[in-house]
Design a protein around this motif. Structure first.
Motif, PDB file in Angstrom:
ATOM      1  N   HIS A 324       0.953  -1.430   0.639  1.00  0.00           N
ATOM      2  CA  HIS A 324       0.203  -0.097   0.050  1.00  0.00           C
ATOM      3  C   HIS A 324       0.892   1.318   0.049  1.00  0.00           C
ATOM      4  O   HIS A 324       0.326   2.418  -0.664  1.00  0.00           O
ATOM      5  N   THR A 327       1.993   1.742  -3.792  1.00  0.00           N
ATOM      6  CA  THR A 327       0.028   2.803  -4.453  1.00  0.00           C
ATOM      7  C   THR A 327       0.061   3.756  -3.633  1.00  0.00           C
ATOM      8  O   THR A 327      -0.068   4.866  -4.895  1.00  0.00           O
ATOM      9  N   ARG A 328       0.412   3.686  -2.737  1.00  0.00           N
ATOM     10  CA  ARG A 328       0.395   5.676  -2.145  1.00  0.00           C
ATOM     11  C   ARG A 328       1.169   6.761  -2.701  1.00  0.00           C
ATOM     12  O   ARG A 328       0.568   7.983  -3.506  1.00  0.00           O
TER      13      ARG A 328
END
Length: 332
Positions: A324, A327-328
């Motif tokens: 994540h 992804t961020r």
């Protein structure tokens, strides 16, 4: 879909589209085949390599649109360039051009009246001129220091009027010049990324693990003799779905994840007395903080894992990555 567009028309549209692509493809193939007939391309590249200023690209109409793309491609691949509208050049914008520049003038006919005004002015400044035309005997071709012949046998337009194959050939040759310069200048992917910091490619090539990893107290870790229940509390508090198991020197010796817990529950009902060392995965995957973040992505994808540990040159745990986080950061 328009109901009035029948099957016969659809077939005809497809045939016309294919014919246009065939004509334009053939124009590029023939352009490539005749490059060896003279030294115009090497001379043009040499002039551009020696340029201490910028490559100024100019053209009217469709040639101008192609010129803007060529200038943009040059600029993004390590050759400073700009587009100069020839109409505006005659009304003050010629001041953009310096004696250190090289001019690429584009006109398929070679007789553009707007360029005809610009060329004598830049020649008086001793600016080298590279002409891209389809007419070797045209005024522009004869006035240029180097002439690049982009002639085509016919346009893709059924009327043989609209610039189609000729503009495609011109654009392709512009790309060829940019690629040759890119290679000869030693332009690398890192250089390309610096020219595109706001795009996805820039993020992929400029973002390092250190830029996106969690560090300090945000990194979940326990000692090998910790109870599994303590490790689960660490996983819960740090919110990464895993914890590292580190020795007294801070080097990771194992990892335990949420997935490991689910699989463990299927086998053992009471694990209150288990030490984490007995159920951890030894030799966990790890990356270095100076590696590109995309390297971490590649490892995660290869081994189908969502978390990775980050260790320094001495093997000490300094951070952790979750999918994540990547992804961020828009690395993936």
């Amino acid at each position: 879909m328009l109901t009035s567009f029948n099957e016969a028309q659809a077939r005809r549209a497809l045939d016309l589209a294919r014919e246009a692509l065939d004509v334009e493809g053939e124009a590029i193939r023939k352009l490539s085949a005749r490059l060896d007939r003279d030294d115009s391309v090497p001379r043009a590249v040499a002039l551009m390599m020696a340029c201490k200023g910028r490559i100024v690209v100019s053209g009217m109409g469709k040639s101008g649109h192609i010129g803007r793309k060529i200038a943009a491609t040059l600029a993004s691949t390590g050759t400073p360039a700009l587009f100069l509208h020839p109409g505006e050049a005659a009304h003050g914008d010629l001041g953009m051009v310096t004696s250190q520049d090289v001019l690429i003038a584009i006109s398929y006919s070679g007789e553009s009246s707007e360029l005809a005004i610009v060329i004598p002015a830049v020649k008086r400044m001793n600016v080298p001129v590279i002409a891209m035309t389809g007419k070797p005997e045209s005024s522009l071709a004869l006035a240029a220091d180097v002439h690049l012949d982009v002639a085509v046998e016919k346009e893709a337009c059924p009327l043989n009027l609209a610039p189609t194959a000729s503009t495609t050939a011109t654009l392709a040759l512009g790309d060829a010049l940019a690629v040759a310069l890119l290679e000869l200048r030693g332009f690398k992917s890192d250089d390309f990324a610096r020219s595109h910091p706001g795009g996805a490619l820039g993020r992929r090539l400029l973002t390092h693990v250190r830029d996106v990893m969690r560090s300090g107290d945000a990194v979940p870790k326990v000692k090998p003799d910790a109870l599994l229940t303590d490790a689960l509390l660490e996983i819960s508090h740090k919110g990464m779905g895993m914890t590292a198991i580190v020795d007294d020197a801070g080097r990771p010796v194992g990892v335990f994840t949420d997935g490991d817990l689910r699989r463990l529950i299927e086998k053992i009902q009471d694990f209150s007395k288990l030490a984490i060392r007995d159920v951890m995965h030894p030799n966990p995957r790890r990356v270095h903080p100076e590696q590109l973040a995309v390297d971490a992505v590649a490892v995660m994808e290869e081994f189908r894992i969502n978390q990775m540990l980050v260790t320094d040159a001495d093997g000490v745990l300094v951070g952790a990555l979750h999918i994540h986080d990547l992804t961020r950061a828009k690395v993936i």
